[in-house]
Design a protein around this motif. Structure first.
Motif, PDB file in Angstrom:
ATOM      1  N   ASN A  46      -8.069  -2.726   5.950  1.00  0.00           N
ATOM      2  CA  ASN A  46      -6.911  -1.931   6.367  1.00  0.00           C
ATOM      3  C   ASN A  46      -6.559  -2.192   7.828  1.00  0.00           C
ATOM      4  O   ASN A  46      -6.213  -1.286   8.573  1.00  0.00           O
ATOM      5  CB  ASN A  46      -7.186  -0.441   6.158  1.00  0.00           C
ATOM      6  N   SER A  88      -8.059   1.896  -0.473  1.00  0.00           N
ATOM      7  CA  SER A  88      -9.278   2.498  -0.988  1.00  0.00           C
ATOM      8  C   SER A  88     -10.448   2.137  -0.088  1.00  0.00           C
ATOM      9  O   SER A  88     -10.389   1.145   0.661  1.00  0.00           O
ATOM     10  CB  SER A  88      -9.537   1.992  -2.414  1.00  0.00           C
ATOM     11  N   SER A 130      -1.891   8.454  -4.737  1.00  0.00           N
ATOM     12  CA  SER A 130      -3.252   8.358  -4.208  1.00  0.00           C
ATOM     13  C   SER A 130      -3.227   7.760  -2.810  1.00  0.00           C
ATOM     14  O   SER A 130      -2.291   7.036  -2.447  1.00  0.00           O
ATOM     15  CB  SER A 130      -4.122   7.482  -5.125  1.00  0.00           C
ATOM     16  N   ARG A 131      -4.280   8.054  -2.068  1.00  0.00           N
ATOM     17  CA  ARG A 131      -4.367   7.517  -0.709  1.00  0.00           C
ATOM     18  C   ARG A 131      -4.796   6.053  -0.749  1.00  0.00           C
ATOM     19  O   ARG A 131      -5.652   5.666  -1.547  1.00  0.00           O
ATOM     20  CB  ARG A 131      -5.378   8.329   0.106  1.00  0.00           C
ATOM     21  N   GLN A 188       0.830  -1.202   0.000  1.00  0.00           N
ATOM     22  CA  GLN A 188       0.000   0.000   0.000  1.00  0.00           C
ATOM     23  C   GLN A 188       0.868   1.257   0.000  1.00  0.00           C
ATOM     24  O   GLN A 188       0.560   2.236  -0.681  1.00  0.00           O
ATOM     25  CB  GLN A 188      -0.931  -0.002   1.227  1.00  0.00           C
ATOM     26  N   ALA A 194       5.655   9.300   1.630  1.00  0.00           N
ATOM     27  CA  ALA A 194       4.336   8.896   2.115  1.00  0.00           C
ATOM     28  C   ALA A 194       4.337   8.888   3.641  1.00  0.00           C
ATOM     29  O   ALA A 194       5.388   8.761   4.279  1.00  0.00           O
ATOM     30  CB  ALA A 194       3.955   7.519   1.574  1.00  0.00           C
ATOM     31  N   PHE A 214      -3.492   3.725   7.503  1.00  0.00           N
ATOM     32  CA  PHE A 214      -3.846   4.568   6.361  1.00  0.00           C
ATOM     33  C   PHE A 214      -2.550   5.135   5.786  1.00  0.00           C
ATOM     34  O   PHE A 214      -1.673   5.577   6.537  1.00  0.00           O
ATOM     35  CB  PHE A 214      -4.774   5.720   6.780  1.00  0.00           C
ATOM     36  N   VAL A 215      -2.430   5.119   4.466  1.00  0.00           N
ATOM     37  CA  VAL A 215      -1.229   5.616   3.796  1.00  0.00           C
ATOM     38  C   VAL A 215      -1.613   6.815   2.933  1.00  0.00           C
ATOM     39  O   VAL A 215      -2.506   6.713   2.089  1.00  0.00           O
ATOM     40  CB  VAL A 215      -0.575   4.528   2.914  1.00  0.00           C
ATOM     41  N   THR A 216      -0.926   7.941   3.145  1.00  0.00           N
ATOM     42  CA  THR A 216      -1.204   9.165   2.398  1.00  0.00           C
ATOM     43  C   THR A 216       0.075   9.650   1.733  1.00  0.00           C
ATOM     44  O   THR A 216       1.113   9.768   2.407  1.00  0.00           O
ATOM     45  CB  THR A 216      -1.742  10.271   3.328  1.00  0.00           C
ATOM     46  N   PRO A 217       0.068   9.914   0.409  1.00  0.00           N
ATOM     47  CA  PRO A 217       1.280  10.408  -0.259  1.00  0.00           C
ATOM     48  C   PRO A 217       1.605  11.839   0.160  1.00  0.00           C
ATOM     49  O   PRO A 217       0.707  12.626   0.484  1.00  0.00           O
ATOM     50  CB  PRO A 217       0.927  10.327  -1.746  1.00  0.00           C
ATOM     51  N   ALA A 226       1.002   4.129  -2.959  1.00  0.00           N
ATOM     52  CA  ALA A 226       0.788   5.546  -2.660  1.00  0.00           C
ATOM     53  C   ALA A 226       1.900   6.404  -3.250  1.00  0.00           C
ATOM     54  O   ALA A 226       1.652   7.492  -3.786  1.00  0.00           O
ATOM     55  CB  ALA A 226       0.698   5.751  -1.152  1.00  0.00           C
TER      56      ALA A 226
END
Length: 617
Positions: free
Chosen positions: A342, A337, A333-334, A324, A372, A358-361, A328
């Protein structure tokens, strides 16, 4: 006089273009001269050579005809001689029309005179062959043959004269070509030297200031803001150097004013990361850890200082989470989905802790991803509460089954008795109680199924099944309900539809539930259609209707437990767990389920099932 950079470039290259134009004109003139010389060779001499060749050929054929005549073949010889007279005279006329060389006219007159005499002597020879063959032969050797040779020799001389002239013209053309080549080489070489000189001069005029500017840029990279570019040029590059010096001064002033604020913001961000009540791990584009807070270190059982710079997968041994993070960074993209799992668990001395991730770029103003951020949230308490709730629901459902069974038996006995003694209102109460009891049984059954699925105790018997048979059975089961509401229920699938790995009864339950929901929210005159399509190694099954649709803000929660679309005309007694059970059943088969709906236009519920091994190709 101040020359701009544009004027300098245009002047230098304008002169080069002017010289190239002169070279082009000179080349064109030389080519024209060479072309005229070559044309003269073909035009003035080639025609006369061809004419001489054909005249020689014609008179030799006439001589052969005379020999046939002397041998006694008078008719054949006379015909051959006569046939070649027009050919000879025709080519003689062409040679006479193309007199361009000194001495050529005299040769043609001699040929004309001798050929006329040759024709007259031929008439005399014909008369002698009629009288005496022997004297005719002597006349041929003494008179006809010398004249034939004389005419042929004159034709040879005409050909040689034109060939010699052609050779001389060719030599002249070669001389013209050599002179043209020499002049072009000299002129072209001069232009090349001049062009090289001006190019070198212009490149120095342009590159020298640019090199100074590049040195200034490298100085800025070294954070040396005291650099100044010295230039005496007044053109565009001089103005650029001046503007660059002003920019360096502004950068120096900006750096002095904002470095404290930037450091304060950086400190603030670091404070937030390290004091937030959630685990945070920051990685760069190579998936190496650049920062990690105390909470994440506690969760993962590592030390902050020791893991910085290490690869993510070396510290966090969860390949699913690493995938994941990798997505990212690559896609910007986060992840995961909505709807994807998760969660993960960590065992600590016999205790299991549950976490969500949760993975956020990380991206700046440009679209380029810089890394990330992984957020870890402890959901152990919520997981335990959910488990307690599920156990409570299962226990309560079991406890309710016996009273409901007793109530059902009581109502059945009451119905079997004579109800005529009861009033109409009392009979309606009995019927209503039976309907409510049936709804309670359905609710309890659904709650038990949901509890079993969540506990992993619902038996699923996987085998190769024919999806078409399940679809047909669903349509047959639900068709009566559709007819009551005047809604068409149909199923469409190809004859060669691959078999799937699934529990036929469970998939029948899923399809029946989806069709029942579609019938509930579709008005009379509508339709509900089941269809299939290939989806890689899966078969996708769709349940489509043209009913009310689902509001966009509620579509993301439609598969959650106990969620109901309150503003839709649903039936009373629904717990909102049917779609949650569908989701769990499909997930247990290794598939996914989703909805695509437009409010007011209808909905399409789709889910996938894995194809059987022999059908995967």
């Amino acid at each position: 006089m101040k020359w701009s950079l544009r004027t300098k470039i245009l002047s230098g290259y304008g002169l080069i273009l002017l010289l190239l134009g002169f070279l082009l004109i000179m080349s064109f003139t030389n080519l024209q001269t060479l072309g005229k010389a070559s044309g003269a060779i073909l035009r003035e001499n080639y025609k006369s050579i061809i004419a001489a060749e054909y005249m020689i050929d014609s008179i030799e054929r006439q001589d052969s005809a005379i020999l046939l005549l002397l041998l006694g073949f008078r008719e054949e010889g006379g015909r051959q001689f006569t046939e070649n007279i027009p050919a000879f005279t025709q080519w003689l006329g062409r040679a006479a029309d193309n007199i361009t060389i000194q001495g050529e006219a005299e040769l043609i007159r001699n040929i004309q005179r001798d050929y006329v005499e040759y024709l007259n002597i031929y008439e005399q020879l014909v008369e002698q062959t009629n009288r005496e063959q022997l004297s005719a032969r002597e006349f041929y050797h003494e008179t006809v043959l010398p004249l034939f040779r004389q005419v042929r020799q004159s034709c040879h001389e005409l050909r040689e004269l034109n060939q010699q002239t052609m050779y001389e013209s060719s030599e002249e053309a070669q001389k013209v070509a050599s002179r043209s080549t020499a002049s072009l080489l000299i002129t072209g070489g001069s232009i090349f030297v001049l062009g090289l000189f001006f190019s070198f001069l212009l490149s120095n005029l342009i590159v020298r200031p640019l090199n100074r500017i590049m040195e200034g840029i490298r100085a800025i990279e070294r954070e040396d803001y005291d650099t100044q570019i010295v230039t005496s040029s007044k053109d565009e590059l001089g103005r650029l150097s001046s503007d660059f010096n002003n920019m360096i001064k502004q950068l120096k002033r900006y750096r002095e004013l904002n470095i404290g604020q930037i450091m304060a913001e950086k400190k603030k961000i670091e404070t937030i990361i390290h004091t937030i009540d959630a685990g945070i791990v920051v990685v760069d584009t190579d998936a190496r850890i650049t920062d990690i807070n105390a909470k994440a270190s506690e969760i993962l059982g590592v030390k902050e200082v020791e893991v910085k710079g290490d690869h993510f997968l070396e510290v966090i041994g969860e390949e699913d989470i690493f995938e994941q993070v990798k997505k990212a960074i690559e896609q910007g993209s986060r992840f995961p989905s909505p709807g994807e799992d998760n969660s993960f668990s960590i065992d600590e001395e016999g205790n299991t802790r549950h976490f969500q991730f949760f993975v956020t770029p990380i991206s700046i103003r440009t679209a380029e991803v810089q890394g990330a951020v992984l957020l870890l949230r402890d959901v152990t308490q919520f997981k335990e509460l959910s488990q307690l709730k599920s156990e409570f629901i299962m226990k309560a459902s079991h406890e309710l089954k016996n009273p409901l069974t007793g109530l059902g038996m009581s109502l059945s006995l009451l119905k079997e008795a004579d109800l005529s003694a009861l009033k109409e209102s009392e009979r309606q109460l009995v019927i209503s109680a039976e309907e409510d009891l049936q709804r309670l049984r359905t609710m309890v059954s659904d709650l038990l199924d949901l509890s079993k699925i969540e506990a992993g105790k619902l038996p699923i018997e996987i085998s190769e099944i024919d999806v078409g048979v399940v679809i047909d059975k669903t349509v047959s089961t639900m068709n009566s309900q559709g007819q009551e509401k005047e809604i068409a229920v149909s199923g469409e699938y190809p004859e060669d539809l691959p078999r799937v790995l699934a529990d036929a009864n469970k998939i029948l339950w899923v399809l029946t539930n989806l069709v029942a929901n579609a019938l509930r929210y579709t008005a009379s005159g509508g339709y509900v259609k089941i269809s299939t399509e290939n989806y890689g190694p899966y078969i996708q099954i769709n349940v489509q209707d043209n009913g009310d649709g689902i509001p966009y803000e509620k579509q993301a929660h439609i598969f959650e437990k106990f969620f109901q679309v309150k503003d839709s005309p649903g039936e009373s007694g629904s717990l909102g767990i049917g779609l949650a059970i569908c989701k769990d059943i499909v997930k247990a088969h290794g598939g996914v389920i989703w909805v695509d709906s437009t409010p007011g236009e209808g909905s399409t519920f789709s889910f996938t099932l894995p194809r059987a091994a022999k059908d995967e190709n």
